[in-house]
Design a protein around this motif. Sequence first.
Motif, short mmCIF file in Angstrom:
data_model
loop_
_atom_site.label_atom_id
_atom_site.label_comp_id
_atom_site.label_asym_id
_atom_site.label_seq_id
_atom_site.Cartn_x
_atom_site.Cartn_y
_atom_site.Cartn_z
N LEU A 95 0.59 -1.17 0.11
CA LEU A 95 0.60 0.00 -0.43
C LEU A 95 0.90 0.84 0.23
O LEU A 95 1.04 2.14 -0.64
CB LEU A 95 -0.88 0.38 1.38
N ALA A 96 2.33 1.33 0.77
CA ALA A 96 2.63 2.36 1.50
C ALA A 96 4.14 2.53 -0.25
O ALA A 96 3.66 3.30 -0.63
CB ALA A 96 3.65 1.86 2.18
N ASP A 103 1.13 4.89 -8.17
CA ASP A 103 0.58 3.09 -8.85
C ASP A 103 -1.27 3.50 -7.96
O ASP A 103 -1.23 2.64 -7.06
CB ASP A 103 1.09 2.18 -8.87
N VAL A 104 -2.42 4.26 -8.41
CA VAL A 104 -3.60 4.08 -7.62
C VAL A 104 -3.46 2.83 -7.66
O VAL A 104 -4.25 2.34 -6.68
CB VAL A 104 -4.17 4.98 -8.15
N LEU A 105 -3.55 1.72 -8.70
CA LEU A 105 -4.83 0.17 -9.21
C LEU A 105 -3.50 -0.47 -7.36
O LEU A 105 -4.78 -1.44 -6.95
CB LEU A 105 -4.21 -0.43 -10.24
N LEU A 106 -2.12 -0.78 -7.44
CA LEU A 106 -1.89 -0.99 -6.19
C LEU A 106 -2.51 -0.66 -5.48
O LEU A 106 -2.49 -1.73 -4.48
CB LEU A 106 -0.46 -1.43 -6.62
N ALA A 107 -2.41 0.40 -4.78
CA ALA A 107 -2.74 0.61 -3.36
C ALA A 107 -4.13 0.40 -3.32
O ALA A 107 -3.98 0.14 -2.53
CB ALA A 107 -2.52 2.70 -4.27
N ASN A 108 -5.31 0.69 -4.13
CA ASN A 108 -6.47 0.02 -4.41
C ASN A 108 -7.01 -1.40 -4.02
O ASN A 108 -7.32 -1.65 -2.51
CB ASN A 108 -7.15 0.72 -5.03
N PHE A 111 -5.68 -1.52 -0.60
CA PHE A 111 -6.08 -1.14 0.39
C PHE A 111 -7.79 -1.70 0.85
O PHE A 111 -8.01 -2.34 1.28
CB PHE A 111 -6.42 0.23 0.49
N PHE A 112 -8.32 -2.55 -0.37
CA PHE A 112 -9.61 -2.92 0.14
C PHE A 112 -9.02 -4.40 -0.15
O PHE A 112 -10.22 -5.24 1.05
CB PHE A 112 -10.58 -3.19 -1.81
N GLY A 113 -8.17 -5.24 -0.16
CA GLY A 113 -7.14 -6.75 0.76
C GLY A 113 -7.38 -6.76 2.18
O GLY A 113 -7.97 -7.43 2.65
N LEU A 114 -6.79 -5.67 2.38
CA LEU A 114 -6.88 -5.11 4.02
C LEU A 114 -7.87 -5.36 4.74
O LEU A 114 -8.28 -5.90 5.75
CB LEU A 114 -5.95 -3.76 4.35
#
Lengths: 133, 76
Positions: A95-96, A103-108, A111-114
């Motif tokens: 996420l960090a 990289d919005v896709l990776l961060a999202n 985020f949604f995984g967590l």
Amino acid sequence: MSFREKSNLVILLSTLFTLGLHAAHALESGPRIAAFSTVLGATISFVVLAIIGHIMIAITGGRDADRSDERDLLVDRRTDRISEAALTAVVLGILAYGLAQDDVLLANIAFFGLFGATLVKALAKAVLYRMAA
Amino acid sequence: MRKAKSRLRNRVRELRFHAGEMTQAELADKVGVTRQTIAAIEKNKYAPSLETAFLIAEAFGKPIGEVFSFAPAEEA
């Protein structure tokens, strides 16, 4: 040593071998290696090693292979907590990284995984508390 | 933080001896746990669930109080 303890050693050795092989490949070719083929290859080698290892321990002394008891469950619960913490730390790192690289896709996904996992855990707890109430 | 030592005591090893030198594996089969769990209980490294404690007592034909006891706080 019980079957489950031996089985755990097989998983440990298979994981170490697979990780070592993958890390060596990544060091040789750089971190941007052909991800699909190497990850797939590593996964297949892990599964094959684990199957061979389990067949071997079943042949050499799998008397209690079909038996697991409350102590095994307790060990599972404690080790699951440790691996959950490790996995959370890795996803937080992703996420960090995603945020830092924009990289919005990776961060999202991270985020949604967590939060998805937290949601599932909370729902399961709510059900289990009610079932035991 | 160190886990507090269990105050649960047992006579499983002694009772196995008196039950015709029953092996850990035989007792494990009767109770439905692994031999390693019986070994851990005997060494006081693992406190069994109430159900398993009852099953162990039943395997020896004894009341649970004759197999398991709870040590006073100062002895633990």
